[in-house]
Design a protein around this motif. Structure first.
Motif, short mmCIF file in Angstrom:
data_model
loop_
_atom_site.label_atom_id
_atom_site.label_comp_id
_atom_site.label_asym_id
_atom_site.label_seq_id
_atom_site.Cartn_x
_atom_site.Cartn_y
_atom_site.Cartn_z
N ARG A 2 0.83 -1.18 0.00
CA ARG A 2 0.00 0.00 0.00
C ARG A 2 0.87 1.24 0.00
O ARG A 2 1.78 1.38 0.80
CB ARG A 2 -0.88 0.01 1.24
N PRO A 3 0.64 2.21 -0.91
CA PRO A 3 1.44 3.42 -0.96
C PRO A 3 1.34 4.22 0.33
O PRO A 3 0.34 4.22 1.03
CB PRO A 3 0.86 4.20 -2.15
N PRO A 171 6.41 0.91 -3.72
CA PRO A 171 5.66 2.07 -4.20
C PRO A 171 5.39 3.07 -3.08
O PRO A 171 5.03 2.69 -1.96
CB PRO A 171 4.36 1.46 -4.73
N ILE A 173 3.67 7.26 -2.50
CA ILE A 173 3.07 8.46 -3.04
C ILE A 173 3.77 9.65 -2.39
O ILE A 173 3.70 9.83 -1.18
CB ILE A 173 1.56 8.53 -2.77
N HIS A 177 2.61 12.18 -6.51
CA HIS A 177 3.04 11.37 -7.65
C HIS A 177 3.47 9.98 -7.19
O HIS A 177 3.88 9.79 -6.04
CB HIS A 177 4.17 12.07 -8.39
N SER A 178 3.40 9.03 -8.12
CA SER A 178 3.70 7.64 -7.80
C SER A 178 5.18 7.35 -8.00
O SER A 178 5.63 7.13 -9.12
CB SER A 178 2.87 6.71 -8.70
N TYR A 179 5.90 7.34 -6.90
CA TYR A 179 7.32 7.00 -6.92
C TYR A 179 7.48 5.53 -6.51
O TYR A 179 6.55 4.88 -6.04
CB TYR A 179 8.09 7.87 -5.94
N ARG A 180 8.68 5.02 -6.67
CA ARG A 180 9.05 3.73 -6.10
C ARG A 180 10.42 3.92 -5.46
O ARG A 180 11.22 4.76 -5.89
CB ARG A 180 9.07 2.63 -7.15
N ASP A 233 10.64 7.97 -10.40
CA ASP A 233 9.30 8.21 -10.92
C ASP A 233 9.39 8.24 -12.44
O ASP A 233 10.45 8.57 -13.01
CB ASP A 233 8.76 9.55 -10.40
N LYS A 236 4.30 10.65 -16.77
CA LYS A 236 2.96 10.20 -17.17
C LYS A 236 2.22 11.42 -17.73
O LYS A 236 1.51 12.12 -17.00
CB LYS A 236 2.22 9.60 -15.98
N SER A 239 -1.55 12.33 -16.90
CA SER A 239 -1.86 12.82 -15.56
C SER A 239 -1.11 14.09 -15.19
O SER A 239 -1.31 14.65 -14.12
CB SER A 239 -1.55 11.73 -14.53
N ASP A 241 2.18 14.29 -14.74
CA ASP A 241 3.41 13.99 -14.01
C ASP A 241 4.58 14.04 -14.98
O ASP A 241 4.72 13.19 -15.86
CB ASP A 241 3.30 12.60 -13.38
#
Length: 271
Positions: A2-3, A171, A173, A177-180, A233, A236, A239, A241
């Protein structure tokens, strides 16, 4: 997994609410008037001055043998840029993955002392960050690593995320933005080569690298071992990003006036 959701971190830093909001308003630095200005400064001024007169001005340092120069950025109270002395466009440049490529990130981490010298005091490693933007998220066509303070809210988010970050990619947030994230152990970054770590995780690095941003943040892992969090990241466009990891830094360096570590350590919620 879960982010990490930044909203859940607010209670731990209620005293810094205004400060955190201000940090998010500080966007990536722009040099829109000339996408080659950094290259011209280094190539036409800093390197010739170093080689001819043994002075790097207007750069702070030029190291031709190691292939980089360091320049105080016009934006920010303490931000420095590490810039190759060779022509290297950015994340998409194949030269950064060559076996003999200069260790740009290793050299960049050693510049945090310059940031702290301008601030006038020492800060914990967890407050310092290195960032390179994707091709979509940058304004310059010469590779440069931003060396500056981490935004206070990102500092807190990463503190809480540490126990979940390991050798794989986790993952998160961050800044919406969705980072890892992945774990790096060690006191410094010499010989780590984050570009190669990212490339190893991609199906087609030659085509994909341009769309990625990299951020390296100093940390102390649970148990007391020093290390780093490597963040990635991907752009995208739909969106909005642009994969500009510089967004996780705060060029006003407000974290230098309020260091969240104390609030976290004193919190009943601290792991």
């Amino acid at each position: 997994m879960r982010p990490v959701v930044l909203a859940c971190l607010v209670p731990a830093l209620a005293v810094a609410g205004v400060l955190l909001a201000a940090a998010r308003a500080n966007g990536p630095a722009r040099h829109d008037h000339d996408p080659d200005v950094l290259w011209r400064i280094v190539h036409e001024r800093c390197v010739p001055n170093q080689l001819g007169e043994n002075r790097p001005a207007p750069c702070a340092v030029v190291d031709p043998a190691r292939g980089y120069a360091v320049l105080k950025d016009r934006d920010g109270v303490a931000q420095y840029l590490l810039i190759p002395t060779d022509r290297v466009t950015g994340m998409e440049d194949p030269s950064i993955l060559r076996p003999d490529a200069p260790d740009y990130f290793g050299a960049a981490w050693h510049q945090i002392d310059r940031v702290q010298a301008r601030l006038g005091h020492t800060l914990p490693r967890e407050t310092m960050a290195l960032a390179i933007n994707s091709r979509r998220g940058r304004s310059q066509n010469q590779l440069h690593i931003h060396v500056d303070c981490l935004a206070p809210d990102i500092r807190v988010a990463l503190h809480w995320a540490r126990p979940r970050i390991g050798a794989g990619w986790t993952p998160l947030i961050l800044a919406g933005h969705s980072y890892r994230a992945t774990r790096i152990d060690g006191q410094d970054l010499d010989g780590v080569y984050p570009f190669r770590r990212l490339a190893a995780s991609l199906a087609d690095p030659a085509r994909e690298m341009a769309g990625h941003t990299l951020v390296v943040v100093g940390t102390i892992w649970p148990g007391g071992r020093p290390g780093f969090i490597l963040l990635d990241d991907m752009a995208k466009p739909v969106s909005g990003d642009r994969a500009s990891g510089e967004e996780l830094e705060d060029h006003a360096c407000r974290i230098g006036h309020f260091e969240p570590g104390r609030a976290i350590r004193d919190s009943a919620y601290a792991p």
